[in-house]
Design an enzyme around this catalytic site. Structure first.
Site, PDB file in Angstrom:
ATOM      1  N   HIS B 249       9.381  -5.597  -1.045  1.00 58.98           N
ATOM      2  CA  HIS B 249       9.170  -4.403  -1.854  1.00 58.98           C
ATOM      3  C   HIS B 249       8.115  -3.563  -1.164  1.00 58.98           C
ATOM      4  O   HIS B 249       7.089  -4.086  -0.740  1.00 58.98           O
ATOM      5  CB  HIS B 249       8.710  -4.796  -3.258  1.00 58.98           C
ATOM      6  CG  HIS B 249       8.799  -3.685  -4.254  1.00 58.98           C
ATOM      7  ND1 HIS B 249       7.969  -2.591  -4.198  1.00 58.98           N
ATOM      8  CD2 HIS B 249       9.630  -3.478  -5.302  1.00 58.98           C
ATOM      9  CE1 HIS B 249       8.291  -1.764  -5.186  1.00 58.98           C
ATOM     10  NE2 HIS B 249       9.296  -2.283  -5.876  1.00 58.98           N
ATOM     11  N   ARG B 269       7.159   6.037  -8.035  1.00 60.15           N
ATOM     12  CA  ARG B 269       7.781   7.030  -7.161  1.00 60.15           C
ATOM     13  C   ARG B 269       8.904   7.775  -7.888  1.00 60.15           C
ATOM     14  O   ARG B 269       9.065   8.977  -7.737  1.00 60.15           O
ATOM     15  CB  ARG B 269       8.296   6.359  -5.888  1.00 60.15           C
ATOM     16  CG  ARG B 269       7.171   6.047  -4.904  1.00 60.15           C
ATOM     17  CD  ARG B 269       7.647   5.157  -3.766  1.00 60.15           C
ATOM     18  NE  ARG B 269       7.830   3.776  -4.203  1.00 60.15           N
ATOM     19  CZ  ARG B 269       8.866   3.014  -3.886  1.00 60.15           C
ATOM     20  NH1 ARG B 269       9.813   3.477  -3.117  1.00 60.15           N
ATOM     21  NH2 ARG B 269       8.960   1.783  -4.335  1.00 60.15           N
TER      22      ARG B 269
END
Ligand SMILES: Cc1cc2nc3c(=O)[nH]c(=O)nc-3n(C[C@H](O)[C@H](O)[C@H](O)COP(=O)(O)OP(=O)(O)OC[C@H]3O[C@@H](n4cnc5c(N)ncnc54)[C@H](O)[C@@H]3O)c2cc1C
Ligand code: SF4
Ligand code: SF4
Ligand code: FES
Lengths: 253, 636
Positions: B249, B269
């Protein structure tokens, strides 16, 4: 900056136990759980402790640190005085299995006794419509990570084994409130909250709210409103009349 | 030898995360007596930690969404390496599985018209993730747990016993699967609390044990994720695929050291957070690969417009699939443009007002405040890549979730194929629901079709007991923690996010040595809740699974998704159709063989434009495409 801390950790099982002293290294930024893990890795491989996420999300690592119920993974070492001993003991309200691990089966039993969500009749999956403002009230309670710190601290059961059968505890009374406030739940839960799950035992001391790591306002937003609704329902003359006339025994309810 | 506690069930589900609970609900709904087993307490499985959301093309926020778009996104994210049938079933069934959760009592965040709200995530064309703030996994696992309670309440009404048809055995670890005449007959394990042994007799076992994160040093995963299901399957004779593909990740905390690896959800994000380097540059614009050129914005202005007008602008490159973002961050740090603590900056504070951050990302705010003393409404976070998810797992038949061993099923993270070489965020929670249900159904149907039930061989149970007690009998070996740390360091350094042939070879040599040391590990103390003993037993699984990862990583001489070879940096179409299949060879060694992927069904292939497919497929493979066939008749 590293330093050596003095830890006093409760070691033992359901029969006997004692506080054991350890001197252990602590590094910058660490939490209590890190230090417990260091003890496991370097000094006492069989020290029993529960944990999973290490980020305050799973509710596994509850214990009492200097007597206060906390999540070990979210308690930073920097909040304590470096020169003073730190005492870590298991949650007091539940029987010890080993060291810091307690038998929390009580909570799973209580969870099973709260009647489940009753889906609305005639609304197909995919057809549920609810407003954000309406779901938010129950959503607050659904933030609960089931750490059972509130169950542990509530004085109704903390040193009163005898109250356990009749009292679901703050976490599960809050579950009733959550379902009661669910916009589409089809069941009436107020009588049972009072009569079967022990809402009446709660005298709103708010100790549960104080320890909740999720900052859920258990007392103000769940328990007090639920109490108010129970009262409303009891004195609503129609409901009162109904409950007198059609009173059914639990067996055929 | 002590007395072994015994139970008999129709279906035994190993794992109480989303996949296991959904499988159990289905098996019980089909009238099967079902046991659920988990290493930690019920409700604490990894699923509880999922933050961002659950992908399903309900089309509540953008009505252009449908299963075909979701299918395409999933295949692209996996670099067309996915088992296309699984990706198809997943995309088609995910909406029903999410809606069903509402009938169990789930409360997702809502749209203005009262439907389930959906959010943007990396690699998904439209807002697609059903969510509850940033605690979606908690909602999912609690809802399934509460559904199980409701089934138990039904059983209580009928039988007077809550546990008559579905029972949870928690803090119970399975160490061996048992077979009789080549088919599954049960499972053997121990209670973590007492150390006592327990035997389940059952014709069908569903593996839903989750991932393998604890193979690596820096990981978002907890102690439970030691690849038990992967190893149990191997030892039972089943095969694993795609083990070289591990998702790192891109954004985990990097400081303080004790929280290194803890996840920073992708929603940061998705909701507008941007990545910058030490020079203050939004570097992701420099890392848009050719295959994604058409879908991603090339300027900050276009990126920012996308949040409000997604139909007329391309998406920000921060939302590229995870493998791309993780590699980009890795390159920036290597090039000396990292943040003070060795990551890069992820900022929301300059992008939205504090109230919005608190509302949308409450647990991130809390996490940084408490663990790092950082107020994300005022300053940027520092983040870097961490091991997060394994794409590889048990090779299963897509429709039934059955492995190649009769009676053994697998679903969730432990199953392989669905996500190809890289999983899109949000596609795991939906995977758990879709294939958890299918595994429960598959197991129930299998039991229905069975004549006589296989009986457990007494000798096998005794052998499992002896094996489990070995660490207490050993003398002179090391403790499990030491060996584990070395294993993690080896995997992190030599088979990590960027790999090289000679380093993987070195890792394999080290693993051979670690295998010997693992066998000799000694445990001090008693059998009651002894984490040292538990780790010693888990270590055996981690070792076998590490070998699978390393062997497959060495064999695949290309870079694709969650497998990056520094010495073979390009994606190679000749490798797209090759699966690496692993099976056990003895106690702690594995065998690898190559196997051709089943070609995609033409109607699914036709969902893509030929030009896009050409970036992934070899020429011969595309003969069946609508454009190809039309093209041929044109020239003919
Ligand atoms: C921090 C974090 C955030 C994430 N966020 C997202 C997200 O937003 N969206 C998304 O789609 N995915 C997300 N993921 C991925 C997703 O959460 C996992 O892939 C998924 O939850 C795995 O579910 P599962 O049912 O396969 O297994 P898990 O939930 O991992 O459960 C495994 C179960 O198996 C049990 N078990 C294991 N071994 C044994 C054994 N030997 N004996 C008995 N029981 C055993 C464990 O006790 C546990 O109950 C996230 C993952 C992490 C770590
Ligand atoms: S407010 Fe009620 S439930 Fe909470 S601790 Fe006090 S008495 Fe217990
Ligand atoms: S209400 Fe709060 S204190 Fe109580 S179990 Fe839930 S999270 Fe823990
Ligand atoms: S380990 Fe999960 S809350 Fe502490």
């Amino acid at each position: 900056m590293s330093y050596t801390a003095h830890f006093r950790v409760w070691r033992g099982d359901s029969n006997k136990g004692e506080l054991v002293d350890y001197n252990v290294e602590v590094n910058e930024g660490e939490v209590v759980l890190d230090v417990i893990h260091r003890l496991q890795q370097t000094q006492t491989g069989d020290l029993a402790v529960r944990w999973n996420c290490k980020a305050g999300k799973c509710g596994s690592c509850g214990a009492e640190i200097n007597g206060r119920p906390r999540l070990m993974c979210m308690t930073r070492m920097s909040i304590f005085d470096k020169s003073e001993a730190l005492t870590v003991t298991p949650m007091r309200t539940f029987p010890v299995i080993r060291d810091l691990v307690t038998d929390v089966e009580f909570n799973y039993q209580k969870a099973r006794e709260i009647p489940a969500f009753a889906p609305p009749a005639g609304v197909a999956p995919g057809e549920y419509r609810m407003e954000q403002v309406d779901v938010e009230r129950s959503q607050e309670f659904r933030k609960c990570i089931e750490c059972y710190l509130c169950q542990n601290v509530c004085h109704v059961v903390r040193d009163h084994e005898e109250n356990k059968p009749a009292f679901a505890g703050p976490r599960f009374l809050m579950r009733i409130a959550e379902l009661d406030m669910h916009p589409l739940d089809a069941a009436d839960r107020k009588r049972a909250a009072q009569e079967e799950h022990g809402l009446g035992y709660c005298n709103i001391t708010k100790c549960c709210t104080e320890v909740c790591p999720e900052h859920i306002k258990i007392t103000d937003n769940a328990l007090i409103p639920l109490k108010e609704r129970v009262v409303d329902r009891k004195y609503d003359p129609l409901v009162w009349l109904g409950s007198k006339i059609f009173k059914r025994t639990p067996a055929n309810a | 030898m002590s007395e072994i506690e015994r139970h008999s069930y129709d279906v035994v589900v190993i794992g109480a995360g989303g996949a296991g609970l959904r499988a159990a609900i289905e098996a019980r709904a089909r009238g099967k007596r079902t046991a659920i087993i988990s290493k930690s307490l019920l409700g604490k499985a990894h699923t509880v930690m999922a933050e961002g959301g659950c992908a399903a093309s309900m089309g509540n926020v953008n009505s252009n969404d449908n299963w075909m778009v979701h299918f395409r996104d999933t295949m692209r994210g996996g670099k067309f390496f996915n088992n296309w049938r699984m990706a198809e079933l997943h995309a088609k069934e995910a909406p029903d599985r999410v809606w069903e959760l509402e009938t169990y009592g789930a409360l997702f965040d809502r749209t203005k018209d009262g439907k389930i709200s959906q959010r943007n995530f990396g690699g998904h064309t439209y807002p697609r993730l059903a969510h509850v703030g940033d605690r979606t996994g908690l909602e999912l696992i609690r809802t399934l747990q509460q559904k199980i309670v409701s089934l138990q309440q039904e059983d209580f009404k009928a039988t007077g016993d809550y546990e008559s048809n579905i029972k949870v055995f928690h803090e119970c670890t399975i160490t061996d699967l048992l077979k009789t005449d080549g088919v599954i007959s049960g499972a053997f394990g121990y209670w973590r609390g007492t150390g006592g042994f327990i035997l389940f007799e059952a014709p069908a076992v569903v593996l839903a044990t989750g991932g393998i994160g604890k193979l690596f040093k820096t990981t978002t995963n907890s102690w439970e994720y030691t690849g038990d299901g992967h190893a149990l399957a191997l030892r039972a004779g089943a095969t694993l695929i795609n083990m070289e593909f591990i998702q790192f990740h891109p954004t985990a905390m990097v400081w303080p050291p004790s929280v290194k690896g803890i996840l920073v959800t992708e929603s940061v994000r998705g909701d507008g957070g941007v990545l910058t380097n030490s020079e203050g540059k939004r570097f992701m614009f420099d890392y848009i690969p050719d295959v994604f050129k058409e879908q991603y914005a090339t300027t900050a202005e276009e990126s920012d417009r996308w949040y409000t007008d997604p139909d007329n602008n391309r998406r920000p490159p921060e939302l590229l699939p995870r493998d791309e973002v993780a590699r980009a961050i890795n390159s920036e740090v290597k090039a000396g443009r990292g943040s003070p603590h060795g990551g890069v900056f992820l900022d929301v504070s300059s992008r939205m007002p504090a109230e919005v951050i608190l509302k949308k990302l409450p647990s991130m705010y809390h996490q940084f405040k408490v663990l790092a003393d950082v107020d994300i409404t005022k300053e940027p976070m520092q983040v870097g890549p961490t091991c997060h998810y394994v794409m590889g797992g048990v090779e299963v038949e897509p429709d039934t979730a059955s492995s190649n061993i009769s009676g053994l099923f697998a679903a969730g993270e432990v199953a392989g194929g669905m996500h190809g070489s890289n999983r899109l965020g949000g596609n795991s929670l939906s995977d758990l629901l879709v294939f958890g249900r299918r595994a429960g159904l598959g197991a129930a149907n299998y039991v229905d079709g069975l004549g006589a039930r296989p009986a457990v061989n007494e000798a096998d149970a005794r052998a499992a007991e002896t094996r489990a007690l070995l660490p207490f009998k050993n003398e002179g070996g090391e403790n499990a923690y030491t060996v584990h740390l070395e294993l993690q360091q080896t995997m992190n350094d030599l088979v990590g996010i960027i790999r090289k042939g000679e380093e993987i070879e070195l890792a394999l040599k080290k693993l051979e040595d670690l295998a010997i040391r693992t066998r000799q590990v000694v445990v001090e103390g008693h059998r009651e809740f002894n984490p040292g003993w538990h780790l010693a037993l888990d270590l055996r699984n981690m070792l076998l699974v590490s070998m699978c990862v390393a062997k497959a990583a060495l064999e695949r001489v290309e870079s694709r998704g969650g497998h990056t070879r520094d010495d073979y940096p390009v994606m190679d179409s000749d490798w797209r159709h090759v699966l690496l299949v692993l099976s056990a060879r003895g106690e702690d060694d594995v065998r690898l063989r190559r196997q051709e992927q089943v070609p995609m069904r033409p109607d699914l292939l036709d969902l893509f434009e030929l030009d896009e497919l050409k970036k992934y497929y070899t020429g011969e493979e595309l003969g069946g495409h609508r454009a190809g066939t039309a093209g041929e008749s044109d020239t003919a």
